[in-house]
Design an enzyme around this catalytic site. Structure first.
Site, PDB file in Angstrom:
ATOM      1  N   GLY A 157     -29.560 -28.092  -7.988  1.00 29.82           N
ATOM      2  CA  GLY A 157     -29.113 -28.625  -9.269  1.00 29.82           C
ATOM      3  C   GLY A 157     -27.810 -29.373  -9.108  1.00 29.82           C
ATOM      4  N   SER A 160     -23.211 -28.773 -12.610  1.00 28.19           N
ATOM      5  CA  SER A 160     -22.996 -27.434 -13.184  1.00 28.19           C
ATOM      6  C   SER A 160     -24.075 -27.007 -14.168  1.00 28.19           C
ATOM      7  CB  SER A 160     -21.628 -27.340 -13.869  1.00 28.19           C
ATOM      8  OG  SER A 160     -20.587 -27.543 -12.940  1.00 28.19           O
ATOM      9  N   GLY A 162     -26.812 -25.010 -15.634  1.00 32.70           N
ATOM     10  CA  GLY A 162     -27.320 -23.662 -15.400  1.00 32.70           C
ATOM     11  C   GLY A 162     -26.367 -22.729 -14.685  1.00 32.70           C
ATOM     12  N   ARG A 282     -22.752 -37.600  -1.292  1.00 37.77           N
ATOM     13  CA  ARG A 282     -22.845 -38.865  -2.031  1.00 37.77           C
ATOM     14  C   ARG A 282     -21.457 -39.221  -2.519  1.00 37.77           C
ATOM     15  NH1 ARG A 282     -21.831 -36.923  -6.951  1.00 37.77           N
ATOM     16  NH2 ARG A 282     -22.671 -34.882  -7.518  1.00 37.77           N
TER      17      ARG A 282
END
Length: 405
Positions: A157, A160, A162, A282
């Protein structure tokens, strides 16, 4: 006839980061081409002189087919994206086309938070204690072993989503169950990480290859969620602490096989020393690249694209200033009824950007993650104190009135 050199950008919804990559490409005499999955904003990209080609960017085969079609008209020198979820696809396209780029398998390994933690731990790099679980009972068991409170998060994921601090075993179990079963806007996670809550200030180390572009300090909204809210650059750290953070970040990149291109590494300085929270393979999301440009004159987008041209990125400071930024966030559920003070905030000396993406009448829902972001304010000044003062002055002038739906 010589083909024009082109940079391909992968998107599912054209963003500000795409525009910055496109502008950097033009500055390097490259023609930007965006592959997009579908967006009502693509017309504005075309108006900026960016070619737009519709393709299913979620599938590598579709991206490769689109790139091969583009090769009839252009000489593609690079394929990249500002989005983590598409970064491995961009790397795979580079590999297929024989272009420089990161290794797609290493990107995929890094995106899995458990695999990332395992590889860092095997390399002797300090991280919070953690366990991978696939049911609520195991989550409660390992939370008890680690010691409450613990952080419970999906194994894959971003932003942040969840991620939650749980202070009771019952809460650990219920949140793990929620992540495993999914929500209306969030797909189910195949597994969940239960990890130690690392107490300490968090920093983000921005790098290209093994070179450090700068370190920013990060501030979060209210617990139990971990929505980033405030940022300062450069981080107010002693030189020895900057060196510790930089050393930990570079060692983490090496352990994960991320020796090419941009990355941002989140680190917390704790009583046990620096702990790696997460390595993101990235370019940083907003506002880090803009703060680095304002404060030190380094354009991370331009310096990243140089790698596709066989050029050495230049991360040397052009000047020494400071920048501070804050997201405008959803504070409560309701409908946005009034917006006041944007022009007054823009007029504050030192304020360089005031952006609000939400419109009057928008229904707001507080999630505790990036979905709460409504806008951004950035200030830059000769000193960090001045930048922070300008930022706070601007924020105090902006009023967003929300009424119950």
């Amino acid at each position: 006839m010589t083909k024009r050199a082109a940079l391909v950008l992968l998107e599912d919804s054209p963003s500000g980061a795409s525009r910055k990559f496109a502008r950097a490409a033009v500055d390097l005499e490259l023609h930007p081409v965006i592959l997009f999955q579908g967006s009502d904003r693509v017309s504005s990209m075309i108006a900026d002189g960016i070619d737009a080609v519709q393709a299913d960017t979620s599938h590598i085969s579709a991206v490769i087919d689109a790139c091969e079609q583009l090769c009839r008209s252009f000489e593609i020198v690079g394929v990249t994206t500002p989005l983590e979820r598409l970064y491995a696809t961009a790397a795979s396209a580079c590999l297929h086309l024989g272009l420089p780029g990161p290794r797609p398998d290493q990107i995929e390994h890094c995106r899995n938070k458990f695999v990332q933690r395992e590889r860092l731990t095997m390399a002797g790099i300090a991280t919070p204690a953690y366990h991978l679980v696939k049911d609520a009972a195991a989550a409660r068991r390992w939370a008890s072993e680690i010691g409450l409170p613990v952080v419970v998060k999906p194994v894959i994921g971003t932003s942040s989503t969840g991620v939650k601090l749980c202070c009771q075993l019952s809460e650990v179990g219920s949140h793990a169950e929620l992540l495993l079963t999914g929500e209306p806007e969030v797909p189910p996670s195949p597994a969940v990480l239960v990890e130690e809550f690392a107490k300490g200030q968090q920093y983000c180390v921005n790098t290209i290859g093994s070179e450090i572009a700068g370190i920013s300090a990060e501030e979060f909204g209210d617990l139990p969620h971990f929505a980033l809210r405030g940022f300062t650059f450069p981080a107010p750290l002693a030189s020895k602490d900057c060196e510790r953070l930089g050393t930990a970040a570079v060692a983490s990149l090496q352990a994960l096989g991320l020796g090419w291109g941009p990355a941002n590494t989140e680190v917390r300085i704790t009583a046990r020393g620096p702990l790696i929270i997460e390595v993101n393979p990235r370019i940083s999301g907003v506002p880090d690249p803009e703060m680095i440009r304002l404060a030190h004159g380094i354009d991370l987008f331009t310096e990243t694209l140089k790698l596709f041209l066989g050029l050495q990125p230049n991360l040397a400071k052009r000047h020494s200033r400071a920048a501070a930024a804050s997201f405008l966030m959803v504070e409560k559920d309701g409908v946005l009824r009034r917006i006041h003070g944007l022009q007054e905030a823009r007029a504050v000396p030192g304020v360089v950007e005031v952006e609000l993406t939400a419109e009057l009448g928008t229904t707001l829902v507080k999630h505790g993650d990036f979905r709460d972001v409504l806008g951004l304010v950035i200030a830059a000044s000769p000193s960090l104190d001045q930048a922070r003062s300008a930022l706070q002055r601007a924020l105090s002038l902006i009023q967003l009135s929300v009424a119950a739906d």
